[in-house]
Design a protein around this motif. Sequence first.
Motif, mmCIF file in Angstrom:
data_model
loop_
_atom_site.group_PDB
_atom_site.id
_atom_site.type_symbol
_atom_site.label_atom_id
_atom_site.label_comp_id
_atom_site.label_asym_id
_atom_site.label_seq_id
_atom_site.Cartn_x
_atom_site.Cartn_y
_atom_site.Cartn_z
ATOM 1 N N LEU A 291 11.920 5.591 -4.631
ATOM 2 C CA LEU A 291 12.463 5.203 -3.391
ATOM 3 C C LEU A 291 12.881 6.153 -2.297
ATOM 4 N N SER A 292 12.336 5.848 -0.997
ATOM 5 C CA SER A 292 12.645 6.651 0.032
ATOM 6 C C SER A 292 14.116 6.273 0.622
ATOM 7 N N GLU A 293 14.554 6.850 1.520
ATOM 8 C CA GLU A 293 16.069 6.729 2.196
ATOM 9 C C GLU A 293 16.167 5.450 2.679
ATOM 10 N N GLU A 294 15.142 4.965 3.438
ATOM 11 C CA GLU A 294 14.700 3.665 4.184
ATOM 12 C C GLU A 294 14.611 2.453 2.937
ATOM 13 N N ASP B 162 0.765 -1.166 0.004
ATOM 14 C CA ASP B 162 0.066 -0.098 -0.011
ATOM 15 C C ASP B 162 0.782 1.103 -0.161
ATOM 16 N N ASP B 163 1.718 1.201 -0.913
ATOM 17 C CA ASP B 163 2.696 2.559 -1.169
ATOM 18 C C ASP B 163 3.105 2.756 -2.623
ATOM 19 N N GLY B 164 3.854 3.731 -2.999
ATOM 20 C CA GLY B 164 4.028 4.190 -4.251
ATOM 21 C C GLY B 164 4.636 3.096 -4.946
ATOM 22 N N LEU B 165 5.390 2.152 -4.198
ATOM 23 C CA LEU B 165 6.197 1.388 -4.972
ATOM 24 C C LEU B 165 5.401 -0.031 -5.635
ATOM 25 N N ALA B 166 4.184 -0.318 -5.079
ATOM 26 C CA ALA B 166 3.610 -1.474 -5.527
ATOM 27 C C ALA B 166 3.476 -1.651 -6.879
ATOM 28 N N GLU B 167 2.990 -0.785 -7.739
ATOM 29 C CA GLU B 167 2.737 -0.945 -9.134
ATOM 30 C C GLU B 167 4.238 -1.151 -10.022
ATOM 31 N N LEU C 164 9.636 -11.177 2.907
ATOM 32 C CA LEU C 164 8.408 -11.372 3.519
ATOM 33 C C LEU C 164 8.003 -10.597 4.811
ATOM 34 N N HIS C 165 9.333 -10.307 5.421
ATOM 35 C CA HIS C 165 9.115 -9.820 6.649
ATOM 36 C C HIS C 165 9.595 -8.083 6.835
ATOM 37 N N HIS C 166 10.092 -7.730 5.759
ATOM 38 C CA HIS C 166 10.487 -6.340 5.909
ATOM 39 C C HIS C 166 9.793 -5.592 4.522
ATOM 40 N N HIS C 167 10.364 -5.791 3.555
ATOM 41 C CA HIS C 167 9.727 -5.210 2.198
ATOM 42 C C HIS C 167 10.453 -5.796 0.989
ATOM 43 N N PRO C 168 9.477 -6.116 0.019
ATOM 44 C CA PRO C 168 10.100 -6.864 -1.372
ATOM 45 C C PRO C 168 11.072 -6.008 -2.113
ATOM 46 N N VAL C 169 11.340 -4.814 -1.746
ATOM 47 C CA VAL C 169 12.163 -3.954 -2.450
ATOM 48 C C VAL C 169 13.746 -4.655 -2.259
ATOM 49 N N THR C 170 13.903 -5.037 -1.008
ATOM 50 C CA THR C 170 15.159 -5.662 -0.743
ATOM 51 C C THR C 170 15.684 -6.609 -1.740
ATOM 52 N N PHE C 171 14.868 -7.370 -2.436
ATOM 53 C CA PHE C 171 15.224 -8.372 -3.265
ATOM 54 C C PHE C 171 16.199 -7.870 -4.426
ATOM 55 N N LEU C 172 15.765 -6.541 -4.792
ATOM 56 C CA LEU C 172 16.530 -5.785 -5.860
ATOM 57 C C LEU C 172 18.216 -5.717 -5.369
ATOM 58 N N ARG D 230 21.191 -6.122 -16.086
ATOM 59 C CA ARG D 230 21.724 -5.081 -15.100
ATOM 60 C C ARG D 230 21.229 -3.843 -15.478
ATOM 61 N N ASP D 231 21.552 -3.679 -16.565
ATOM 62 C CA ASP D 231 21.162 -2.239 -17.128
ATOM 63 C C ASP D 231 19.588 -1.794 -16.982
ATOM 64 N N HIS D 232 18.801 -3.026 -17.457
ATOM 65 C CA HIS D 232 17.503 -2.689 -16.958
ATOM 66 C C HIS D 232 17.006 -2.482 -15.452
ATOM 67 N N LEU D 233 17.695 -3.434 -14.700
ATOM 68 C CA LEU D 233 17.636 -3.021 -13.169
ATOM 69 C C LEU D 233 17.996 -1.763 -12.514
ATOM 70 N N ASP D 234 19.154 -1.246 -13.223
ATOM 71 C CA ASP D 234 19.686 -0.007 -12.947
ATOM 72 C C ASP D 234 18.745 1.212 -13.368
ATOM 73 N N ARG D 235 18.034 0.857 -14.567
ATOM 74 C CA ARG D 235 17.078 1.977 -14.877
ATOM 75 C C ARG D 235 15.721 1.968 -14.031
ATOM 76 N N VAL D 236 15.454 0.708 -13.466
ATOM 77 C CA VAL D 236 14.332 0.530 -12.723
ATOM 78 C C VAL D 236 14.667 1.365 -11.538
ATOM 79 N N LEU D 237 15.913 1.045 -10.815
ATOM 80 C CA LEU D 237 16.193 1.622 -9.452
ATOM 81 C C LEU D 237 16.355 3.245 -9.835
ATOM 82 N N ASP D 238 16.606 3.917 -10.721
ATOM 83 C CA ASP D 238 16.692 5.116 -10.898
ATOM 84 C C ASP D 238 15.260 5.658 -11.100
#
Length: 212
Positions: A182-185, A58-63, A118-126, A170-178
Motif C-alpha cells: 500500500l502507498s500512502e494514498e 495496472d499496479d502492484g495491488l492487482a493480484e 468504480l471511480h477511484h480505486h477498489p482498495v477503498t472497499f477494504l 477480521r484477522d484475515h483482513l488485517d493480515r492482508v492489509l499488512d
Amino acid sequence: MREKIALALPPYSAACTALVEHSRLRELWPEYLVLQHQVVRATVPLTEAALDRARGLDDGLAEPLAEYLLEHVDEERGHDETLLDDLAVVGLEREEVLARIPSPAVAALVGSQYYWLLHHHPVTFLGFVGVMEGYPPTPELVELLIARTGYPREAFGTFAEHGELDPGHRDHLDRVLDALPLSEEHEAAIGVSALATLPLATRTLEELLAQA
C-alpha cells in the motif's frame, strides 16, 4: 486503519448499546434484521464489483487484492438467505422483506462504496469491510438478545454465525492489509472509506431507534 476506526467508533457503539438496552427491543429486533438484510444482500455484489476492478488494475495491488476479494466473496455468500430464514422466524416473510425500499441511509452506506471502487480505486472497499466485520457479536450478547427479545434461538442464526466467523475474517483482513504493497494514498483511501462507513452505519441505527 484500526486506530482510525477506534477514534470514530463511540457514536456507533452508543447506538448499538441503545438498541440492545431499548425497552421495546422485541418490537425493534425484526426491523433491525430487515436493516441488516438490506446491507448484507449488497455485500457479495459489492465484493464482485471490487474484484472486477481489481483484476483490471495496472499496479502492484492487482493480484493480491483480487486474491483477497475472491476469498471474501466465498466468505459472504449466502448470508442474505440465512437472514431471510431468521426473519421468517420472527414473523416477516421474504416477500415482505424484499419489497421494502431501503432507506437513503442504507443506500448511502452501500452506494458510497460503489462510487469509490468504480471511480477511484477498489482498495477503498477494504475500509468498509474493516468496519462491518471488525466488531462481531459475542456469544454473551447473543444470549442477552435471546433473553431480552423472547424470540427463539433460531431467530439469531445469522447473528450468532457472524459472531463465530467474523473474528477470523477480521484477522484475515488485517493480515492482508499488512501484506499489501500500500502507498500512502492507498492507506488514506482505505481510511476515508472506513471513517465514512461508521457514521452512515450509525445513522441507520439511529433512524431505527427513532421509530420506537
